[in-house]
Design a protein around this motif. Structure first.
Motif, PDB file in Angstrom:
ATOM      1  N   PHE A 128      24.414  26.643  32.597  1.00 19.60           N
ATOM      2  CA  PHE A 128      23.922  26.434  31.242  1.00 19.60           C
ATOM      3  C   PHE A 128      23.737  27.796  30.602  1.00 19.60           C
ATOM      4  CE2 PHE A 128      23.118  22.474  33.231  1.00 19.60           C
ATOM      5  CZ  PHE A 128      23.066  21.521  32.224  1.00 19.60           C
ATOM      6  N   ILE A 129      24.249  27.946  29.395  1.00 23.40           N
ATOM      7  CA  ILE A 129      24.142  29.213  28.667  1.00 23.40           C
ATOM      8  C   ILE A 129      23.329  28.957  27.403  1.00 23.40           C
ATOM      9  CG2 ILE A 129      25.402  31.024  27.434  1.00 23.40           C
ATOM     10  CD1 ILE A 129      27.692  30.630  29.411  1.00 23.40           C
TER      11      ILE A 129
ATOM     12  N   ALA B 267      28.132  24.574  29.667  1.00 24.21           N
ATOM     13  CA  ALA B 267      29.117  25.620  29.383  1.00 24.21           C
ATOM     14  C   ALA B 267      30.192  25.766  30.455  1.00 24.21           C
ATOM     15  CB  ALA B 267      28.410  26.958  29.183  1.00 24.21           C
ATOM     16  N   CYS B 268      29.817  25.626  31.717  1.00 27.84           N
ATOM     17  CA  CYS B 268      30.768  25.818  32.810  1.00 27.84           C
ATOM     18  C   CYS B 268      30.301  25.010  34.015  1.00 27.84           C
ATOM     19  CB  CYS B 268      30.836  27.310  33.164  1.00 27.84           C
ATOM     20  SG  CYS B 268      31.903  27.739  34.547  1.00 27.84           S
ATOM     21  N   CYS B 269      31.243  24.337  34.671  1.00 19.71           N
ATOM     22  CA  CYS B 269      30.917  23.619  35.893  1.00 19.71           C
ATOM     23  C   CYS B 269      32.152  23.587  36.788  1.00 19.71           C
ATOM     24  CB  CYS B 269      30.411  22.211  35.603  1.00 19.71           C
ATOM     25  SG  CYS B 269      31.403  21.282  34.450  1.00 19.71           S
ATOM     26  N   SER B 270      31.904  23.650  38.088  1.00 21.89           N
ATOM     27  CA  SER B 270      33.025  23.678  39.023  1.00 21.89           C
ATOM     28  C   SER B 270      32.503  23.537  40.448  1.00 21.89           C
ATOM     29  CB  SER B 270      33.819  24.985  38.858  1.00 21.89           C
ATOM     30  OG  SER B 270      35.041  24.920  39.563  1.00 21.89           O
TER      31      SER B 270
ATOM     32  N   LEU C  91      35.585  30.626  30.602  1.00 23.67           N
ATOM     33  CA  LEU C  91      35.043  31.117  29.332  1.00 23.67           C
ATOM     34  C   LEU C  91      35.470  32.541  28.989  1.00 23.67           C
ATOM     35  CD1 LEU C  91      31.435  29.712  29.749  1.00 23.67           C
ATOM     36  CD2 LEU C  91      33.206  28.834  28.217  1.00 23.67           C
ATOM     37  N   GLY C  92      36.058  33.249  29.957  1.00 22.74           N
ATOM     38  CA  GLY C  92      36.476  34.628  29.716  1.00 22.74           C
ATOM     39  C   GLY C  92      35.317  35.601  29.621  1.00 22.74           C
ATOM     40  N   ILE C  93      34.211  35.301  30.344  1.00 29.00           N
ATOM     41  CA  ILE C  93      33.019  36.156  30.246  1.00 29.00           C
ATOM     42  C   ILE C  93      32.515  36.586  31.621  1.00 29.00           C
ATOM     43  CG2 ILE C  93      32.301  35.070  28.091  1.00 29.00           C
ATOM     44  CD1 ILE C  93      30.046  33.647  29.707  1.00 29.00           C
ATOM     45  N   SER C  94      31.741  37.652  31.598  1.00 35.22           N
ATOM     46  CA  SER C  94      30.938  38.089  32.743  1.00 35.22           C
ATOM     47  C   SER C  94      29.515  38.196  32.229  1.00 35.22           C
ATOM     48  CB  SER C  94      31.401  39.455  33.254  1.00 35.22           C
ATOM     49  OG  SER C  94      32.709  39.377  33.746  1.00 35.22           O
ATOM     50  N   CYS C  95      28.571  37.605  32.965  1.00 34.08           N
ATOM     51  CA  CYS C  95      27.175  37.647  32.531  1.00 34.08           C
ATOM     52  C   CYS C  95      26.262  37.442  33.741  1.00 34.08           C
ATOM     53  CB  CYS C  95      26.904  36.598  31.466  1.00 34.08           C
ATOM     54  SG  CYS C  95      27.207  34.893  31.969  1.00 34.08           S
ATOM     55  N   GLU C  96      25.021  37.792  33.542  1.00 37.48           N
ATOM     56  CA  GLU C  96      24.004  37.570  34.561  1.00 37.48           C
ATOM     57  C   GLU C  96      23.567  36.109  34.503  1.00 37.48           C
ATOM     58  OE1 GLU C  96      22.980  39.873  36.839  1.00 37.48           O
ATOM     59  OE2 GLU C  96      24.584  41.086  35.957  1.00 37.48           O
TER      60      GLU C  96
ATOM     61  N   TYR D 219      23.249  34.583  27.009  1.00 32.81           N
ATOM     62  CA  TYR D 219      24.466  35.335  26.686  1.00 32.81           C
ATOM     63  C   TYR D 219      24.651  35.370  25.178  1.00 32.81           C
ATOM     64  CZ  TYR D 219      29.412  36.616  26.633  1.00 32.81           C
ATOM     65  OH  TYR D 219      30.616  37.241  26.404  1.00 32.81           O
ATOM     66  N   THR D 220      25.071  36.536  24.661  1.00 37.99           N
ATOM     67  CA  THR D 220      25.209  36.698  23.213  1.00 37.99           C
ATOM     68  C   THR D 220      26.623  37.083  22.778  1.00 37.99           C
ATOM     69  OG1 THR D 220      24.537  39.013  23.373  1.00 37.99           O
ATOM     70  CG2 THR D 220      22.799  37.403  22.936  1.00 37.99           C
ATOM     71  N   GLY D 221      27.544  37.283  23.695  1.00 38.97           N
ATOM     72  CA  GLY D 221      28.876  37.752  23.336  1.00 38.97           C
ATOM     73  C   GLY D 221      29.827  36.640  22.932  1.00 38.97           C
ATOM     74  N   GLY D 222      31.094  37.005  22.829  1.00 41.82           N
ATOM     75  CA  GLY D 222      32.139  36.069  22.455  1.00 41.82           C
ATOM     76  C   GLY D 222      32.766  35.400  23.666  1.00 41.82           C
ATOM     77  N   PHE D 223      33.702  34.490  23.410  1.00 42.49           N
ATOM     78  CA  PHE D 223      34.346  33.718  24.465  1.00 42.49           C
ATOM     79  C   PHE D 223      35.863  33.718  24.269  1.00 42.49           C
ATOM     80  CE2 PHE D 223      30.154  31.948  23.700  1.00 42.49           C
ATOM     81  CZ  PHE D 223      29.615  31.969  24.978  1.00 42.49           C
ATOM     82  N   ASP D 224      36.567  33.683  25.363  1.00 42.08           N
ATOM     83  CA  ASP D 224      38.022  33.512  25.372  1.00 42.08           C
ATOM     84  C   ASP D 224      38.286  32.385  26.355  1.00 42.08           C
ATOM     85  OD1 ASP D 224      40.756  33.780  25.119  1.00 42.08           O
ATOM     86  OD2 ASP D 224      40.880  35.489  26.493  1.00 42.08           O
ATOM     87  N   PHE D 225      38.080  31.131  25.890  1.00 38.74           N
ATOM     88  CA  PHE D 225      38.053  30.013  26.823  1.00 38.74           C
ATOM     89  C   PHE D 225      39.439  29.449  27.131  1.00 38.74           C
ATOM     90  CE2 PHE D 225      37.268  28.074  22.663  1.00 38.74           C
ATOM     91  CZ  PHE D 225      38.035  26.920  22.685  1.00 38.74           C
ATOM     92  N   ASP D 226      39.526  28.823  28.305  1.00 38.01           N
ATOM     93  CA  ASP D 226      40.751  28.211  28.813  1.00 38.01           C
ATOM     94  C   ASP D 226      40.915  26.834  28.161  1.00 38.01           C
ATOM     95  OD1 ASP D 226      42.745  26.915  30.264  1.00 38.01           O
ATOM     96  OD2 ASP D 226      41.970  27.512  32.222  1.00 38.01           O
ATOM     97  N   ARG D 227      41.914  26.688  27.321  1.00 37.01           N
ATOM     98  CA  ARG D 227      42.111  25.432  26.573  1.00 37.01           C
ATOM     99  C   ARG D 227      42.591  24.280  27.455  1.00 37.01           C
ATOM    100  NH1 ARG D 227      40.784  26.009  21.466  1.00 37.01           N
ATOM    101  NH2 ARG D 227      40.802  28.080  20.600  1.00 37.01           N
ATOM    102  N   GLU D 228      43.041  24.556  28.665  1.00 34.11           N
ATOM    103  CA  GLU D 228      43.377  23.469  29.594  1.00 34.11           C
ATOM    104  C   GLU D 228      42.114  22.853  30.183  1.00 34.11           C
ATOM    105  OE1 GLU D 228      46.398  24.244  32.496  1.00 34.11           O
ATOM    106  OE2 GLU D 228      47.648  25.288  31.031  1.00 34.11           O
ATOM    107  N   GLU D 229      41.033  23.610  30.182  1.00 34.26           N
ATOM    108  CA  GLU D 229      39.746  23.142  30.685  1.00 34.26           C
ATOM    109  C   GLU D 229      38.853  22.628  29.553  1.00 34.26           C
ATOM    110  OE1 GLU D 229      38.474  23.042  33.840  1.00 34.26           O
ATOM    111  OE2 GLU D 229      40.310  23.794  34.733  1.00 34.26           O
TER     112      GLU D 229
END
Length: 171
Positions: A36-37, A62-65, A85-90, A120-130
């Motif tokens: 959760f972000i 936001a992300c699950c796997s 999501l194309g991100i790195s975060c804590e 997280y406050t940055g941008g995203f470059d997400f995978d459109r297949e997901e």
């Protein structure tokens, strides 16, 4: 679908591994995670790609796997945040839970789900297949949508999101 998933018992002890497809077709309990972000009173939710093998078109966290067999849980969280999501975060783990959902005669989710939180406050470059769509939603608006339209959300999100929102409100 060829990834080897980690099978667990009800206490998250590893008891074996199996392909992702076979795990979901046989309904075996396996390790998973949900991230959760949040940012400034809002939560990032994703609309799962409508072509996903289950829960396509539903809103989720936001992300699950799943961690792969032999992969540490936190390493898998980092990997999937980057891939989806194309991100790195804590992030930090909040809690875990077990759930079971049947999607048909031969498709099941039976997961020992570890729930993580990130700010997280940055941008995203997400995978459109997901992911079909990303959306920041105000906590109150999310609560209202979950109460009024629960069918719009994935089963695991409906279990975990209220707990995450409660923990956020208590800090």
């Amino acid at each position: 679908m060829n990834d080897q998933l980690i099978l667990t018992d009800l206490f998250d002890n590893e008891i074996g591994h199996m392909s992702k497809e076979e795990t979901h077709r046989s309904g075996r309990l396996h390790r998973a995670f949900s991230v959760f972000i949040i940012n400034d009173g809002k939560m990032l939710i994703q609309k799962r790609n409508k072509n996903k093998y289950h829960s396509g078109g539903l809103w989720a966290n936001a992300c699950c796997s799943h961690p792969r067999y032999g992969e540490a849980l936190t390493d898998s969280v980092r990997r999937r945040l980057k891939e989806e999501l194309g991100i790195s975060c804590e992030f930090r783990e909040l809690f875990d839970f077990v759930y079971f959902t049947e999607y048909g005669e031969e498709l099941f989710e039976y997961e020992y789900d570890h729930v993580f939180l990130s700010e997280y406050t940055g941008g995203f470059d997400f995978d459109r297949e997901e992911i079909e769509e990303l959306r920041w939603i105000n906590f109150d608006e999310l609560k209202s949508e979950m109460l009024e339209e629960p069918r719009k959300f994935s089963s695991w999100f409906m279990i975990a999101a209220p707990k995450v929102l409660k923990l956020i409100s208590e800090r």
